[in-house]
Design a protein around this motif. Sequence first.
Motif, PDB file in Angstrom:
ATOM      1  N   HIS A 254      36.382  19.410   6.409  1.00  0.00           N
ATOM      2  CA  HIS A 254      37.447  19.246   5.424  1.00  0.00           C
ATOM      3  C   HIS A 254      37.162  20.132   4.218  1.00  0.00           C
ATOM      4  N   TYR A 255      38.214  20.537   3.548  1.00  0.00           N
ATOM      5  CA  TYR A 255      38.083  21.461   2.417  1.00  0.00           C
ATOM      6  C   TYR A 255      39.219  21.191   1.441  1.00  0.00           C
ATOM      7  N   GLU A 256      38.862  20.836   0.226  1.00  0.00           N
ATOM      8  CA  GLU A 256      39.842  20.569  -0.821  1.00  0.00           C
ATOM      9  C   GLU A 256      40.910  19.580  -0.352  1.00  0.00           C
ATOM     10  N   GLY A 257      40.463  18.499   0.293  1.00  0.00           N
ATOM     11  CA  GLY A 257      41.363  17.420   0.654  1.00  0.00           C
ATOM     12  C   GLY A 257      42.123  17.597   1.945  1.00  0.00           C
ATOM     13  N   ARG A 258      41.789  18.621   2.736  1.00  0.00           N
ATOM     14  CA  ARG A 258      42.509  18.836   3.986  1.00  0.00           C
ATOM     15  C   ARG A 258      41.522  19.186   5.098  1.00  0.00           C
ATOM     16  N   ALA A 259      41.908  18.853   6.308  1.00  0.00           N
ATOM     17  CA  ALA A 259      41.105  19.248   7.465  1.00  0.00           C
ATOM     18  C   ALA A 259      41.374  20.717   7.768  1.00  0.00           C
ATOM     19  N   LEU A 260      40.322  21.481   7.924  1.00  0.00           N
ATOM     20  CA  LEU A 260      40.488  22.905   8.219  1.00  0.00           C
ATOM     21  C   LEU A 260      40.985  23.096   9.648  1.00  0.00           C
ATOM     22  N   GLU A 261      41.877  24.056   9.802  1.00  0.00           N
ATOM     23  CA  GLU A 261      42.313  24.432  11.139  1.00  0.00           C
ATOM     24  C   GLU A 261      41.191  25.220  11.815  1.00  0.00           C
ATOM     25  N   SER A 262      41.329  25.462  13.080  1.00  0.00           N
ATOM     26  CA  SER A 262      40.276  26.159  13.813  1.00  0.00           C
ATOM     27  C   SER A 262      40.248  27.644  13.444  1.00  0.00           C
ATOM     28  N   TYR A 263      39.057  28.207  13.493  1.00  0.00           N
ATOM     29  CA  TYR A 263      38.844  29.635  13.251  1.00  0.00           C
ATOM     30  C   TYR A 263      38.226  30.252  14.500  1.00  0.00           C
ATOM     31  N   ASP A 264      38.465  31.534  14.672  1.00  0.00           N
ATOM     32  CA  ASP A 264      37.840  32.245  15.787  1.00  0.00           C
ATOM     33  C   ASP A 264      36.396  32.606  15.474  1.00  0.00           C
ATOM     34  N   ALA A 265      36.130  32.885  14.199  1.00  0.00           N
ATOM     35  CA  ALA A 265      34.791  33.323  13.818  1.00  0.00           C
ATOM     36  C   ALA A 265      34.502  32.911  12.378  1.00  0.00           C
ATOM     37  N   VAL A 266      33.216  32.777  12.072  1.00  0.00           N
ATOM     38  CA  VAL A 266      32.789  32.465  10.710  1.00  0.00           C
ATOM     39  C   VAL A 266      31.671  33.424  10.314  1.00  0.00           C
ATOM     40  N   ILE A 267      31.787  33.984   9.110  1.00  0.00           N
ATOM     41  CA  ILE A 267      30.762  34.876   8.563  1.00  0.00           C
ATOM     42  C   ILE A 267      30.031  34.117   7.468  1.00  0.00           C
ATOM     43  N   PRO A 268      28.784  33.732   7.691  1.00  0.00           N
ATOM     44  CA  PRO A 268      28.054  32.980   6.673  1.00  0.00           C
ATOM     45  C   PRO A 268      27.429  33.908   5.632  1.00  0.00           C
ATOM     46  N   ARG A 269      27.809  33.702   4.375  1.00  0.00           N
ATOM     47  CA  ARG A 269      27.152  34.375   3.244  1.00  0.00           C
ATOM     48  C   ARG A 269      26.514  33.264   2.409  1.00  0.00           C
ATOM     49  N   ILE A 270      25.446  32.702   2.957  1.00  0.00           N
ATOM     50  CA  ILE A 270      24.825  31.500   2.404  1.00  0.00           C
ATOM     51  C   ILE A 270      23.666  31.898   1.505  1.00  0.00           C
ATOM     52  N   GLY A 271      23.755  31.575   0.213  1.00  0.00           N
ATOM     53  CA  GLY A 271      22.687  31.878  -0.727  1.00  0.00           C
ATOM     54  C   GLY A 271      21.441  31.060  -0.444  1.00  0.00           C
ATOM     55  N   ALA A 272      20.288  31.601  -0.834  1.00  0.00           N
ATOM     56  CA  ALA A 272      19.019  30.938  -0.544  1.00  0.00           C
ATOM     57  C   ALA A 272      18.926  29.552  -1.183  1.00  0.00           C
ATOM     58  N   SER A 273      19.572  29.358  -2.324  1.00  0.00           N
ATOM     59  CA  SER A 273      19.469  28.080  -3.032  1.00  0.00           C
ATOM     60  C   SER A 273      20.235  26.964  -2.335  1.00  0.00           C
ATOM     61  N   ILE A 274      21.134  27.297  -1.409  1.00  0.00           N
ATOM     62  CA  ILE A 274      21.924  26.270  -0.714  1.00  0.00           C
ATOM     63  C   ILE A 274      21.724  26.351   0.792  1.00  0.00           C
ATOM     64  N   THR A 275      20.552  26.815   1.214  1.00  0.00           N
ATOM     65  CA  THR A 275      20.305  27.005   2.643  1.00  0.00           C
ATOM     66  C   THR A 275      20.498  25.714   3.436  1.00  0.00           C
ATOM     67  N   PHE A 276      19.967  24.597   2.933  1.00  0.00           N
ATOM     68  CA  PHE A 276      20.031  23.341   3.689  1.00  0.00           C
ATOM     69  C   PHE A 276      21.479  22.924   3.914  1.00  0.00           C
TER      70      PHE A 276
ATOM     71  N   PRO B  70      34.556  16.640  16.040  1.00  0.00           N
ATOM     72  CA  PRO B  70      33.969  17.003  14.746  1.00  0.00           C
ATOM     73  C   PRO B  70      34.944  17.862  13.944  1.00  0.00           C
ATOM     74  N   SER B  71      34.930  17.692  12.632  1.00  0.00           N
ATOM     75  CA  SER B  71      35.861  18.458  11.803  1.00  0.00           C
ATOM     76  C   SER B  71      35.215  18.806  10.476  1.00  0.00           C
TER      77      SER B  71
ATOM     78  N   TYR C 107      33.130  19.799   3.491  1.00  0.00           N
ATOM     79  CA  TYR C 107      32.467  18.543   3.833  1.00  0.00           C
ATOM     80  C   TYR C 107      32.870  18.154   5.245  1.00  0.00           C
ATOM     81  N   MET C 108      32.021  17.350   5.883  1.00  0.00           N
ATOM     82  CA  MET C 108      32.072  17.255   7.332  1.00  0.00           C
ATOM     83  C   MET C 108      32.291  15.847   7.854  1.00  0.00           C
ATOM     84  N   ASN C 109      33.056  15.771   8.924  1.00  0.00           N
ATOM     85  CA  ASN C 109      33.191  14.547   9.705  1.00  0.00           C
ATOM     86  C   ASN C 109      32.424  14.779  11.002  1.00  0.00           C
ATOM     87  N   ILE C 110      31.263  14.138  11.106  1.00  0.00           N
ATOM     88  CA  ILE C 110      30.376  14.385  12.241  1.00  0.00           C
ATOM     89  C   ILE C 110      30.677  13.331  13.303  1.00  0.00           C
TER      90      ILE C 110
END
Length: 298
Positions: A49-71, A46-47, A38-41
Motif C-alpha cells: 500500500h502507498y499513500e492510502g491505496r493498494a499499489l497495482e502490479s508492476y512489471d519491474a522495480v528498480i531499488p534505489r535504497i539508501g544505506a540508512s534504510i537498508t532493513f 500479498p500487497s 507499507y505491506m500486507n504480508i
Amino acid sequence: MKIAILSREPRNYSTRRLVEVAQARGHQVEVLDTLRCYMNIASHSPSIHYEGRALESYDAVIPRIGASITFYGTAVLRQFEMMNTMALNSSVAISRSRDKLRAMQLLSRHGIGLPITGYAHSTHDVPDLITMVGGAPLVVKLLEGTQGIGVVLCETQKAAESVIEAFIQTNNNILVQEYIREANGADIRCLVVNGKVVAAMRRQAQPGEFRSNLHRGGTAEAIKISPEERATAVQAAKIMGLDVAGVDILRSARGPLVLEVNSSPGLQGVEAASGKDVAGKIIEFLELKASRKNKPAE
C-alpha cells in the motif's frame, strides 16, 4: 513495461536519469518513496500500500535504497518479489552487499584481492589486531558508514589504539584495514551492468584528504582500466549476486584490491566523467531481463 523506482529522492540525479531514459523508451514509470510503502504480508495475496491505496502490479522495480534504510527498504523489495515483480537487483543481493563484513568474507572466500582487513570485539585484542593489518598507518571503518562517513585514517600506533578502542567501547562495529599508500588517495569506480563494466572513473581525494568520495570533495575523471581490474569488478559483482553494481577498486603493488561493492551506485559522477549513458545501459538490461522472464519454456 510498468516500472516502479524505489527512491526517497525523486529529484536526485540518478533517479531522474532513470525516469527520463525509461520514459523515452516508452515505459510507464512511477517513483515511490520507499518509507511510505507499507505491506500486507498474506500467504495468498500479498500487497503493498502507498499513500492510502493498494499499489497495482508492476512489471519491474528498480531499488534505489539508501544505506540508512537498508532493513526497511529490502523488506519492501522482498514484498515486490513476493508479488512476482522483477527486481533489477534482488533483495538478497542488496542485503549481502550492504553487510560490509559479510561482503568482505565472501569476496575473500572467492579469492578476490582485498586490503588486509581485521575485525574484533574485545579491546584486549587491539594491539594484535593492529599488527595483523600491518601496523599504522591504517584505516578504521564503521560497518554502517557510507559516502566516506565513519572512515578514519590513523597515522600512528597510539592514534589507532585510541580510535579502535573508542569505537569498540561505544558498541560500534568496525573494520580495521591496511592503508594502501601507493594508491595516493585515489580509487576506481567501475559500473557493472549485466556482467560487463560499462563505465569507469578515477576518483582523487582533495589535498589533505585520503577519502576519494565525490561527496567529500573528491574529483573524478575518465580512466582506462586494465583487463585484471575489469575482471575483478565483474567477478566481485557476480559474487554479491548484483546485476547492477558500483565496484570500488584500489590500485596496489599487488594488483587491484576491492574496497566495496555498491548496490545502488550514483550515476552523476560516472556519467559526467566517462561520457557514457549508464542509465541507458541499466534500462536496456532491465528490458532484456524482462524478455528472458517472459520467454516461454521450450
